[in-house]
Design a protein around this motif. Structure first.
Motif, PDB file in Angstrom:
ATOM      1  N   UNK A   1       0.817  -1.219   0.000  1.00 37.27           N
ATOM      2  CA  UNK A   1       0.000   0.000   0.000  1.00 37.27           C
ATOM      3  C   UNK A   1       0.843   1.258   0.000  1.00 37.27           C
ATOM      4  N   UNK A   2       2.008   1.211   0.585  1.00 38.69           N
ATOM      5  CA  UNK A   2       2.827   2.403   0.721  1.00 38.69           C
ATOM      6  C   UNK A   2       3.656   2.610  -0.527  1.00 38.69           C
ATOM      7  N   UNK A   3       3.211   3.512  -1.384  1.00 37.45           N
ATOM      8  CA  UNK A   3       3.926   3.811  -2.618  1.00 37.45           C
ATOM      9  C   UNK A   3       4.211   5.310  -2.638  1.00 37.45           C
ATOM     10  N   UNK A   4       5.464   5.645  -2.695  1.00 38.59           N
ATOM     11  CA  UNK A   4       5.860   7.045  -2.675  1.00 38.59           C
ATOM     12  C   UNK A   4       6.669   7.334  -3.926  1.00 38.59           C
ATOM     13  N   UNK A   5       6.299   8.419  -4.611  1.00 37.72           N
ATOM     14  CA  UNK A   5       7.046   8.857  -5.787  1.00 37.72           C
ATOM     15  C   UNK A   5       7.546  10.274  -5.546  1.00 37.72           C
ATOM     16  N   UNK A   6       8.626  10.609  -6.214  1.00 44.14           N
ATOM     17  CA  UNK A   6       9.158  11.970  -6.183  1.00 44.14           C
ATOM     18  C   UNK A   6       8.941  12.564  -7.565  1.00 44.14           C
ATOM     19  N   UNK A   7       8.228  13.676  -7.609  1.00 44.70           N
ATOM     20  CA  UNK A   7       7.876  14.332  -8.868  1.00 44.70           C
ATOM     21  C   UNK A   7       8.569  15.688  -8.920  1.00 44.70           C
ATOM     22  N   UNK A   8       9.260  15.939 -10.010  1.00 46.76           N
ATOM     23  CA  UNK A   8       9.908  17.233 -10.244  1.00 46.76           C
ATOM     24  C   UNK A   8       9.118  17.979 -11.304  1.00 46.76           C
ATOM     25  N   UNK A   9       8.874  19.258 -11.054  1.00 46.25           N
ATOM     26  CA  UNK A   9       8.124  20.084 -12.003  1.00 46.25           C
ATOM     27  C   UNK A   9       8.784  21.445 -12.145  1.00 46.25           C
ATOM     28  N   UNK A  10       8.706  22.005 -13.325  1.00 45.42           N
ATOM     29  CA  UNK A  10       9.079  23.401 -13.547  1.00 45.42           C
ATOM     30  C   UNK A  10       7.789  24.177 -13.699  1.00 45.42           C
ATOM     31  N   UNK A  11       7.572  25.127 -12.784  1.00 40.51           N
ATOM     32  CA  UNK A  11       6.333  25.893 -12.750  1.00 40.51           C
ATOM     33  C   UNK A  11       6.602  27.359 -13.046  1.00 40.51           C
ATOM     34  N   UNK A  12       5.680  27.968 -13.791  1.00 43.19           N
ATOM     35  CA  UNK A  12       5.761  29.404 -14.021  1.00 43.19           C
ATOM     36  C   UNK A  12       5.598  30.122 -12.690  1.00 43.19           C
ATOM     37  N   UNK A  13       6.345  31.219 -12.561  1.00 42.54           N
ATOM     38  CA  UNK A  13       6.270  32.009 -11.330  1.00 42.54           C
ATOM     39  C   UNK A  13       5.081  32.966 -11.429  1.00 42.54           C
ATOM     40  N   UNK A  14       3.874  32.394 -11.221  1.00 42.35           N
ATOM     41  CA  UNK A  14       2.637  33.163 -11.242  1.00 42.35           C
ATOM     42  C   UNK A  14       1.748  32.701 -10.095  1.00 42.35           C
ATOM     43  N   UNK A  15       0.981  33.616  -9.603  1.00 44.25           N
ATOM     44  CA  UNK A  15       0.087  33.326  -8.492  1.00 44.25           C
ATOM     45  C   UNK A  15      -0.896  32.211  -8.852  1.00 44.25           C
ATOM     46  N   UNK A  16      -1.017  31.233  -7.972  1.00 41.83           N
ATOM     47  CA  UNK A  16      -2.013  30.183  -8.108  1.00 41.83           C
ATOM     48  C   UNK A  16      -1.552  28.924  -8.817  1.00 41.83           C
ATOM     49  N   UNK A  17      -0.399  28.950  -9.494  1.00 42.21           N
ATOM     50  CA  UNK A  17       0.048  27.766 -10.241  1.00 42.21           C
ATOM     51  C   UNK A  17       0.303  26.602  -9.283  1.00 42.21           C
ATOM     52  N   UNK A  18       1.106  26.824  -8.261  1.00 41.49           N
ATOM     53  CA  UNK A  18       1.406  25.753  -7.308  1.00 41.49           C
ATOM     54  C   UNK A  18       0.140  25.298  -6.583  1.00 41.49           C
ATOM     55  N   UNK A  19      -0.704  26.216  -6.238  1.00 41.30           N
ATOM     56  CA  UNK A  19      -1.951  25.868  -5.556  1.00 41.30           C
ATOM     57  C   UNK A  19      -2.818  24.955  -6.418  1.00 41.30           C
ATOM     58  N   UNK A  20      -2.904  25.243  -7.714  1.00 41.67           N
ATOM     59  CA  UNK A  20      -3.684  24.387  -8.613  1.00 41.67           C
ATOM     60  C   UNK A  20      -3.057  23.002  -8.745  1.00 41.67           C
ATOM     61  N   UNK A  21      -1.725  22.946  -8.796  1.00 43.02           N
ATOM     62  CA  UNK A  21      -1.026  21.653  -8.869  1.00 43.02           C
ATOM     63  C   UNK A  21      -1.328  20.815  -7.621  1.00 43.02           C
ATOM     64  N   UNK A  22      -1.218  21.423  -6.450  1.00 40.31           N
ATOM     65  CA  UNK A  22      -1.491  20.700  -5.204  1.00 40.31           C
ATOM     66  C   UNK A  22      -2.952  20.252  -5.141  1.00 40.31           C
ATOM     67  N   UNK A  23      -3.854  21.118  -5.614  1.00 43.82           N
ATOM     68  CA  UNK A  23      -5.273  20.762  -5.648  1.00 43.82           C
ATOM     69  C   UNK A  23      -5.546  19.595  -6.581  1.00 43.82           C
ATOM     70  N   UNK A  24      -4.868  19.581  -7.710  1.00 48.53           N
ATOM     71  CA  UNK A  24      -5.024  18.488  -8.665  1.00 48.53           C
ATOM     72  C   UNK A  24      -4.561  17.170  -8.049  1.00 48.53           C
ATOM     73  N   UNK A  25      -3.405  17.184  -7.400  1.00 49.08           N
ATOM     74  CA  UNK A  25      -2.885  15.966  -6.765  1.00 49.08           C
ATOM     75  C   UNK A  25      -3.846  15.477  -5.690  1.00 49.08           C
TER      76      UNK A  25
END
Length: 145
Positions: A64-88
């Motif tokens: 059951x315990x599966x951990x992945x490390x994901x690397x992303x390049x995100x634009x430096x704009x308000x809300x981008x990281x928040x949307x990514x975290x919400x999607x996950x």
């Protein structure tokens, strides 16, 4: 010496190992509130429980315990990281750790450790969804364990 693991049929395990598993199940299910209560109910000494608890796992518990490390390049704009975290989170992924670099040339690198044991769908689908998000330049798995 490297750690070695074995799959062993339950009926040949020593009683102390079986009772350790029982104690762990009581604690995780809420059947017992404390280690003291759980070992008493299982008929195991506390010292035996502490001796074996970090070395005994049910096979389905490990799977059951599966951990992945994901690397992303995100634009430096308000809300981008928040949307990514919400999607996950919306895909039932659980972010365990997050590290973000200082934005350079309008992009920041973000590395997330994500528990995907409850993921709705496949990891490849999550990566595809992340890659289609506005503000995500790239998303790739850099580690899996």
């Amino acid at each position: 010496m490297a750690e070695r693991y074995y799959v062993v049929r339950e009926d040949i395990l020593p009683e102390a190992i079986l009772k350790t598993i029982q104690v762990k199940e009581l604690l995780s299910s809420g059947g017992a509130a404390t280690v003291h209560e759980a070992v008493e109910r299982a008929g195991l000494s506390r010292s035996a429980f502490y001796k074996y608890k970090d070395g005994v796992y049910a096979l389905n518990e490990i799977a059951r315990e599966r951990i992945v490390t994901i690397s992303m390049d995100l634009e430096h704009r308000s809300g981008v990281l928040s949307r990514v975290l919400g999607l996950i989170a919306g895909q039932e992924g659980n972010v365990l750790t997050m590290n973000q670099s200082i934005p350079l040339q309008g992009f920041a690198n973000v590395v997330l450790s994500v528990d995907i044991s409850q993921l709705a769908g496949e990891l490849s689908e999550l990566l595809e969804l992340l890659g289609r998000q506005i503000g995500v330049r790239k998303a790739l798995v850099i580690g899996q364990g």
